[in-house]
Design an enzyme around this catalytic site. Structure first.
Site, PDB file in Angstrom:
ATOM      1  N   SER A 125      33.126  30.579  28.263  1.00  0.00           N
ATOM      2  CA  SER A 125      34.171  30.787  29.274  1.00  0.00           C
ATOM      3  C   SER A 125      33.861  30.035  30.557  1.00  0.00           C
ATOM      4  CB  SER A 125      34.272  32.291  29.592  1.00  0.00           C
ATOM      5  OG  SER A 125      35.027  32.506  30.757  1.00  0.00           O
ATOM      6  N   TYR A 150      29.943  40.586  32.602  1.00  0.00           N
ATOM      7  CA  TYR A 150      30.619  39.833  31.527  1.00  0.00           C
ATOM      8  C   TYR A 150      30.247  38.350  31.622  1.00  0.00           C
ATOM      9  CZ  TYR A 150      34.046  36.854  29.425  1.00  0.00           C
ATOM     10  OH  TYR A 150      34.626  35.831  28.716  1.00  0.00           O
ATOM     11  N   LYS A 154      27.946  35.707  29.054  1.00  0.00           N
ATOM     12  CA  LYS A 154      28.326  34.380  28.534  1.00  0.00           C
ATOM     13  C   LYS A 154      27.238  33.363  28.865  1.00  0.00           C
ATOM     14  CE  LYS A 154      32.191  35.194  26.463  1.00  0.00           C
ATOM     15  NZ  LYS A 154      32.249  35.153  24.995  1.00  0.00           N
TER      16      LYS A 154
HETATM   17  C1  WQD Z   1      44.238  35.076  37.221  1.00  0.00           C
HETATM   18  C2  WQD Z   1      44.717  35.040  38.662  1.00  0.00           C
HETATM   19  C3  WQD Z   1      44.019  36.920  39.968  1.00  0.00           C
HETATM   20  C4  WQD Z   1      46.314  39.925  37.802  1.00  0.00           C
HETATM   21  C5  WQD Z   1      39.705  36.253  33.555  1.00  0.00           C
HETATM   22  C6  WQD Z   1      38.287  36.338  33.176  1.00  0.00           C
HETATM   23  C7  WQD Z   1      37.868  35.059  32.502  1.00  0.00           C
HETATM   24  C8  WQD Z   1      38.792  34.762  31.361  1.00  0.00           C
HETATM   25  C9  WQD Z   1      40.254  34.766  31.791  1.00  0.00           C
HETATM   26  C10 WQD Z   1      37.614  35.499  29.405  1.00  0.00           C
HETATM   27  C11 WQD Z   1      43.651  35.482  39.656  1.00  0.00           C
HETATM   28  C12 WQD Z   1      45.530  36.891  39.817  1.00  0.00           C
HETATM   29  C13 WQD Z   1      45.736  38.721  38.206  1.00  0.00           C
HETATM   30  C14 WQD Z   1      47.243  40.577  38.645  1.00  0.00           C
HETATM   31  C15 WQD Z   1      47.015  38.801  40.247  1.00  0.00           C
HETATM   32  N1  WQD Z   1      38.586  35.676  30.314  1.00  0.00           N
HETATM   33  N2  WQD Z   1      46.103  38.187  39.403  1.00  0.00           N
HETATM   34  N3  WQD Z   1      47.564  39.982  39.842  1.00  0.00           N
HETATM   35  O1  WQD Z   1      40.302  36.556  36.563  1.00  0.00           O
HETATM   36  O2  WQD Z   1      40.946  34.083  36.381  1.00  0.00           O
HETATM   37  O3  WQD Z   1      39.856  35.203  34.460  1.00  0.00           O
HETATM   38  O4  WQD Z   1      40.491  36.023  32.417  1.00  0.00           O
HETATM   39  O5  WQD Z   1      36.868  34.590  29.327  1.00  0.00           O
HETATM   40  O6  WQD Z   1      36.565  35.253  32.076  1.00  0.00           O
HETATM   41  O7  WQD Z   1      37.554  36.468  34.361  1.00  0.00           O
HETATM   42  O8  WQD Z   1      42.177  35.795  35.021  1.00  0.00           O
HETATM   43  O9  WQD Z   1      44.461  36.585  34.620  1.00  0.00           O
HETATM   44  O10 WQD Z   1      42.763  38.210  35.591  1.00  0.00           O
HETATM   45  O11 WQD Z   1      43.648  36.367  37.008  1.00  0.00           O
HETATM   46  O12 WQD Z   1      47.315  38.294  41.337  1.00  0.00           O
HETATM   47  O13 WQD Z   1      47.778  41.676  38.332  1.00  0.00           O
HETATM   48  O14 WQD Z   1      45.796  35.956  38.807  1.00  0.00           O
HETATM   49  O15 WQD Z   1      43.654  37.305  41.285  1.00  0.00           O
HETATM   50  O16 WQD Z   1      43.798  34.708  40.826  1.00  0.00           O
HETATM   51  P1  WQD Z   1      40.798  35.423  35.747  1.00  0.00           P
HETATM   52  P2  WQD Z   1      43.292  36.820  35.514  1.00  0.00           P
END
Ligand code: WQD
Length: 341
Positions: A125, A150, A154
């Site tokens: 990741s 997490y 990785k």
């Molecule tokens: C994306 C953006 C949030 C939800 C995670 C894991 C990563 C990978 C992918 C496994 C961010 C914003 C989110 C919400 C928001 N998984 N957001 N409101 O955190 O980049 O990555 O998933 O490997 O390891 O960390 O993905 O989709 O949670 O967030 O504003 O209700 O959307 O702040 O900027 P993230 P995400």
């Protein structure tokens, strides 16, 4: 017909990869303990491709059960997805993550010690990079102290893979995914988040479907063009196809070293507000959202330098953000129809 084990094959990325493998005429065996997936995904796979893969319900972090499962098998390749992946949960329950994610890898890799002809693809990741100093992020970007247990699992798993690949002369590839989104265009398989989705796109589709309330946009005070955080959102089908290409590189002994690492992303960053706008265009739905404070542990911006994947794997993403959001919305509506039937 080459035989491929897909651990976590009933999960989101796993199930889309299983479909691609079957369509490329591989024999697929799934090992999945349903800790973050549903048995119904087997039927869904069958609906799409007409083949229901063999499935073993096995906890790969249990050494004896994993060894009993692996001991009489003859795999040409293994794609290892089986791991817990919720960043927030890992902070609350780190031992659950270290135990499961590290032991599953170690137990599955023990098979490779005695079968080192077997190709091995590891699901890594972009989380391993944390907030990179320079963008786009290359595979040589600094691996910083992980921001969550997490992310640390990785990083540790990659270390285990690097050292074991050298010691046992393995053929392995780690794929560092950026943000997987979307669903199979058939609308028959997609993401099945358990509980309230932590990730952006499933929250958006459930909000638009009226299952959840307004989307909270976690912060608009980031140093970006519109103040919201930037990520590299890659269609899950493009991501699945990258696994097949990486697998074939190893099956054909084209790898340059016992372990190779590739970023798998689109190379393009999109802000949260841009994703919302693209969703509204793709779905024709108006999304209800409000700006709230930042989410702890979030980074400002991450998007991939995809040069290595393009030049060495000859792979690049084909689908757009809008394609992924259209497919995600179609899947959400299908789920809604199923639940109302
Ligand atoms: C994306 C953006 C949030 C939800 C995670 C894991 C990563 C990978 C992918 C496994 C961010 C914003 C989110 C919400 C928001 N998984 N957001 N409101 O955190 O980049 O990555 O998933 O490997 O390891 O960390 O993905 O989709 O949670 O967030 O504003 O209700 O959307 O702040 O900027 P993230 P995400």
């Amino acid at each position: 017909m080459k035989k491929i084990l897909v651990t976590g094959g009933l999960g989101y990325i796993g199930s889309h990869t299983v479909l691609e493998l079957i369509e490329q005429n591989y024999e697929v065996i799934i090992a999945d303990d349903l800790s973050n997936s549903e048995e119904s995904v087997l039927e869904r796979i069958n609906d799409v491709c007409g083949i229901k893969p063999e499935w073993y319900n096995v906890d790969l972090s249990d050494t004896n059960k994993c060894n009993d499962f692996l001991k009489n098998q003859k795999f040409d390749g293994i794609i290892h997805f089986a791991a817990f992946k919720a960043v927030g949960e890992s902070v609350k329950n780190p031992l659950k993550y270290y135990r499961n994610n590290l032991l599953s890898l170690i137990n599955v890799m023990s098979y490779l010690k005695t079968h080192n002809h077997c190709a091995f693809i590891f699901s890594s990741s972009c989380t391993v990079y944390g907030q990179a100093e320079n963008l786009p992020i290359t595979e040589n970007s600094e691996i910083k102290t992980a921001e969550s247990p997490y992310g640390n699992t990785k990083q540790i798993c990659e270390e285990i893979l690097k050292e074991s690949s050298a010691a046992y002369d393995l053929k392995s590839i780690a794929l560092r995914y950026f943000n997987p989104i979307g669903a199979h265009p058939s609308g028959k398989i997609g993401e099945l988040p358990i509980g309230v989705p932590q990730n952006l796109v499933p929250f958006i589709t459930q909000s638009a479907a009226g299952i959840l309330g307004a989307l909270n946009v976690y912060g608009n005070d980031y140093p970006t063009h519109d103040g919201t955080a930037i990520r590299d959102y890659i269609h899950v089908v493009d991501l699945a196809q990258a696994h097949i290409i990486a697998l074939e590189r190893l099956l054909n002994n084209k790898n340059a070293s016992p372990i190779e690492i590739f970023n798998i992303g689109t190379g393009k960053g999109s802000s949260v507000l841009e994703v919302i706008k693209a969703f509204e265009k793709a779905s024709g739905e108006k999304l209800d959202y409000k700006i709230t404070g930042r989410r702890e542990g979030d980074i400002t911006s991450a998007y991939a330098d995809t040069t290595r994947a393009k030049e060495i794997l000859k792979w690049e993403s084909k689908k757009t953000l809008e394609d992924a959001l259209k497919d995600a919305w179609r899947w959400q509506k299908k789920l809604g129809q199923e639940n109302s039937d």
